[in-house]
Design an enzyme around this catalytic site. Structure first.
Site, PDB file in Angstrom:
ATOM      1  N   PHE A  56       0.849  -1.189   0.000  1.00 33.23           N
ATOM      2  CA  PHE A  56       0.000   0.000   0.000  1.00 33.23           C
ATOM      3  C   PHE A  56       0.882   1.235   0.000  1.00 33.23           C
ATOM      4  O   PHE A  56       1.748   1.384   0.864  1.00 33.23           O
ATOM      5  CB  PHE A  56      -0.929  -0.016   1.219  1.00 33.23           C
ATOM      6  CG  PHE A  56      -1.902  -1.159   1.194  1.00 33.23           C
ATOM      7  CD1 PHE A  56      -3.169  -1.001   0.653  1.00 33.23           C
ATOM      8  CD2 PHE A  56      -1.549  -2.403   1.692  1.00 33.23           C
ATOM      9  CE1 PHE A  56      -4.062  -2.047   0.609  1.00 33.23           C
ATOM     10  CE2 PHE A  56      -2.435  -3.472   1.658  1.00 33.23           C
ATOM     11  CZ  PHE A  56      -3.697  -3.289   1.113  1.00 33.23           C
ATOM     12  N   VAL A  80       2.436  -1.309   4.506  1.00 35.45           N
ATOM     13  CA  VAL A  80       2.057   0.043   4.090  1.00 35.45           C
ATOM     14  C   VAL A  80       3.303   0.918   4.183  1.00 35.45           C
ATOM     15  O   VAL A  80       4.016   0.890   5.193  1.00 35.45           O
ATOM     16  CB  VAL A  80       0.960   0.621   5.019  1.00 35.45           C
ATOM     17  CG1 VAL A  80       0.542   2.000   4.565  1.00 35.45           C
ATOM     18  CG2 VAL A  80      -0.228  -0.324   5.111  1.00 35.45           C
ATOM     19  N   CYS A  81       3.556   1.716   3.159  1.00 35.44           N
ATOM     20  CA  CYS A  81       4.699   2.623   3.178  1.00 35.44           C
ATOM     21  C   CYS A  81       4.551   3.619   4.333  1.00 35.44           C
ATOM     22  O   CYS A  81       3.565   4.357   4.399  1.00 35.44           O
ATOM     23  CB  CYS A  81       4.807   3.361   1.848  1.00 35.44           C
ATOM     24  SG  CYS A  81       6.111   4.612   1.840  1.00 35.44           S
ATOM     25  N   VAL A  82       5.511   3.633   5.215  1.00 32.72           N
ATOM     26  CA  VAL A  82       5.437   4.468   6.407  1.00 32.72           C
ATOM     27  C   VAL A  82       5.406   5.958   6.064  1.00 32.72           C
ATOM     28  O   VAL A  82       4.660   6.721   6.680  1.00 32.72           O
ATOM     29  CB  VAL A  82       6.570   4.144   7.404  1.00 32.72           C
ATOM     30  CG1 VAL A  82       7.937   4.444   6.826  1.00 32.72           C
ATOM     31  CG2 VAL A  82       6.374   4.850   8.726  1.00 32.72           C
TER      32      VAL A  82
END
Length: 126
Positions: free
Chosen positions: A37, A75-77
């Site tokens: 994501f 998910v990309c932080v």
């Protein structure tokens, strides 16, 4: 051949719903599926996002797939934090008031996306 589904659309979009349906079809066919994501797709991981009962919850659908197929939901932080989505560790690190990351989604660095793409990986962006 593994398939990586790169989810970049807001969970309220038709495209985000299509991604869940494609993931289910692939997983039902016993194919190897990975997801990531990124961008507006990070909104999918917000545990405070509410959805009316008459509309499919894309977030709920991903959680069900994760439970049913042991699917990892990274998910990309950076893109999550930019959209107000954080886990407890990042909330503390960045002085934010609370966390709202839905389980089993997890925040990861963008390098994890690169590690998921191998020579034989088919990438589909939604």
């Amino acid at each position: 051949m593994p398939t990586l589904l790169l989810i970049t659309k807001n969970p309220h979009s038709r495209t985000a719903k299509d991604a869940v349906n494609v993931a289910r079809q692939l997983l039902d066919n016993k194919e190897q599926v990975r997801v990531f994501f990124y961008g507006d797709g990070a909104h999918t991981a917000n545990r405070l996002m509410w959805q009316t009962a008459d509309v499919m919850s894309v977030s709920d659908a991903w959680v069900m797939l994760a439970d049913e197929y042991s699917l990892d939901l990274p998910v990309c932080v950076s893109t999550a934090l930019a959209r107000g989505i954080t886990d407890a560790d990042n909330a503390k690190r960045h002085g934010l008031d609370g966390e709202n990351l839905r389980k089993p989604f997890r925040l990861v660095g963008l390098s994890e996306l690169a590690l998921q793409i191998k020579d034989d990986t088919k990438v589909m962006q939604f």
